[in-house]
Design a protein around this motif. Structure first.
Motif, PDB file in Angstrom:
ATOM      1  N   ALA A  84       0.840  -1.198   0.000  1.00  0.00           N
ATOM      2  CA  ALA A  84       0.000   0.000   0.000  1.00  0.00           C
ATOM      3  C   ALA A  84       0.877   1.251   0.000  1.00  0.00           C
ATOM      4  O   ALA A  84       0.600   2.231  -0.703  1.00  0.00           O
ATOM      5  N   ALA A  85       1.968   1.207   0.766  1.00  0.00           N
ATOM      6  CA  ALA A  85       2.892   2.349   0.821  1.00  0.00           C
ATOM      7  C   ALA A  85       3.603   2.548  -0.515  1.00  0.00           C
ATOM      8  O   ALA A  85       3.907   3.680  -0.907  1.00  0.00           O
ATOM      9  N   ALA A  86       3.860   1.458  -1.223  1.00  0.00           N
ATOM     10  CA  ALA A  86       4.570   1.540  -2.515  1.00  0.00           C
ATOM     11  C   ALA A  86       3.695   2.178  -3.596  1.00  0.00           C
ATOM     12  O   ALA A  86       4.204   2.801  -4.527  1.00  0.00           O
ATOM     13  N   GLY A  87       2.378   2.000  -3.500  1.00  0.00           N
ATOM     14  CA  GLY A  87       1.471   2.718  -4.396  1.00  0.00           C
ATOM     15  C   GLY A  87       1.155   2.030  -5.709  1.00  0.00           C
ATOM     16  O   GLY A  87       1.737   0.991  -6.053  1.00  0.00           O
ATOM     17  N   LEU A  88       0.229   2.658  -6.426  1.00  0.00           N
ATOM     18  CA  LEU A  88      -0.284   2.104  -7.686  1.00  0.00           C
ATOM     19  C   LEU A  88       0.823   1.894  -8.720  1.00  0.00           C
ATOM     20  O   LEU A  88       0.833   0.891  -9.439  1.00  0.00           O
ATOM     21  N   ASP A  89       1.752   2.853  -8.818  1.00  0.00           N
ATOM     22  CA  ASP A  89       2.809   2.746  -9.832  1.00  0.00           C
ATOM     23  C   ASP A  89       3.658   1.495  -9.637  1.00  0.00           C
ATOM     24  O   ASP A  89       4.261   0.993 -10.589  1.00  0.00           O
ATOM     25  N   SER A  90       3.722   0.995  -8.409  1.00  0.00           N
ATOM     26  CA  SER A  90       4.467  -0.240  -8.133  1.00  0.00           C
ATOM     27  C   SER A  90       3.538  -1.447  -8.099  1.00  0.00           C
ATOM     28  O   SER A  90       3.935  -2.524  -7.639  1.00  0.00           O
ATOM     29  N   GLY A  91       2.299  -1.267  -8.540  1.00  0.00           N
ATOM     30  CA  GLY A  91       1.336  -2.362  -8.507  1.00  0.00           C
ATOM     31  C   GLY A  91       0.982  -2.766  -7.088  1.00  0.00           C
ATOM     32  O   GLY A  91       0.629  -3.918  -6.838  1.00  0.00           O
ATOM     33  N   TYR A  92       1.087  -1.839  -6.164  1.00  0.00           N
ATOM     34  CA  TYR A  92       0.790  -2.099  -4.744  1.00  0.00           C
ATOM     35  C   TYR A  92       1.585  -3.270  -4.186  1.00  0.00           C
ATOM     36  O   TYR A  92       1.092  -4.049  -3.379  1.00  0.00           O
ATOM     37  N   LEU A  93       2.841  -3.382  -4.648  1.00  0.00           N
ATOM     38  CA  LEU A  93       3.803  -4.302  -4.041  1.00  0.00           C
ATOM     39  C   LEU A  93       5.115  -3.559  -3.902  1.00  0.00           C
ATOM     40  O   LEU A  93       5.520  -2.828  -4.822  1.00  0.00           O
ATOM     41  N   LYS A  94       5.764  -3.729  -2.766  1.00  0.00           N
ATOM     42  CA  LYS A  94       7.083  -3.120  -2.582  1.00  0.00           C
ATOM     43  C   LYS A  94       8.054  -3.778  -3.554  1.00  0.00           C
ATOM     44  O   LYS A  94       8.186  -5.011  -3.567  1.00  0.00           O
ATOM     45  N   PRO A  95       8.738  -2.990  -4.402  1.00  0.00           N
ATOM     46  CA  PRO A  95       9.653  -3.599  -5.372  1.00  0.00           C
ATOM     47  C   PRO A  95      10.693  -4.488  -4.671  1.00  0.00           C
ATOM     48  O   PRO A  95      11.295  -4.077  -3.680  1.00  0.00           O
ATOM     49  N   GLY A  96      10.859  -5.700  -5.171  1.00  0.00           N
ATOM     50  CA  GLY A  96      11.856  -6.622  -4.632  1.00  0.00           C
ATOM     51  C   GLY A  96      11.518  -7.216  -3.279  1.00  0.00           C
ATOM     52  O   GLY A  96      12.407  -7.745  -2.608  1.00  0.00           O
ATOM     53  N   ASP A  97      10.272  -7.133  -2.872  1.00  0.00           N
ATOM     54  CA  ASP A  97       9.872  -7.684  -1.563  1.00  0.00           C
ATOM     55  C   ASP A  97      10.161  -9.185  -1.510  1.00  0.00           C
ATOM     56  O   ASP A  97       9.531  -9.978  -2.213  1.00  0.00           O
TER      57      ASP A  97
END
Ligand code: CO
Length: 147
Positions: A84-97
């Motif tokens: 949620a913090a990563a946002g729509l531009d990241s597809g609502y997933l933290k990059p590299g999680d």
């Protein structure tokens, strides 16, 4: 043309032998914020497993986006918060999680995406799948079971 057909026939024989377990599954998501499956079974005999997500809705990604995200059940809330913090531009997933075992893209209505993952990555479950769009995981979730 004939050679292409033969190649296609051989390819389909090779990828889906009759005696093998089904190592793929398709799940749909809709504008009512629902997946059409509550459980996905992954046969232990599969080396890899493929999940295809079809967003059969009509609404755009920004309003009613859906993805298919697989984590250990214990990691789900942390992944959702970070997403949620990563946002729509990241597809609502933290990059590299690193807690995300597999995920499709976040899809708008009418879009489809597939993800293939190694079955031997599935240790120390239970495992859950869900949509990471904020607020969706309460309804859009299910269990992934290896057996
Ligand atoms: Co969703």
């Amino acid at each position: 043309m004939k050679r292409q057909l033969v190649a296609l026939a051989l390819l389909s024989l090779a990828s889906t032998p009759l005696w093998a377990a089904n190592c793929a599954n398709t799940i749909t998501a809709n504008d009512a914020m629902q997946f059409d499956k509550k459980t996905i079974i992954v046969p232990k005999s599969c080396s890899t497993f493929t999940v295809t997500l079809e967003n059969v809705g009509k609404l755009p990604r920004s309003a009613m986006g859906h993805d298919w995200v697989l984590t250990r059940k214990a990691d789900k809330q942390t992944v959702l918060s970070a997403g949620a913090a990563a946002g729509l531009d990241s597809g609502y997933l933290k990059p590299g999680d690193k807690r995300v075992i597999a995920h499709t893209k976040l899809l708008g209505g009418g879009q489809t995406d597939s993800v293939t993952f190694a079955v031997d990555k599935l240790k120390s479950g239970p495992f859950e799948y869900f949509c990471s769009f904020p607020g969706h995981a309460a309804l859009m979730r299910g269990a992934l079971v290896v057996r």
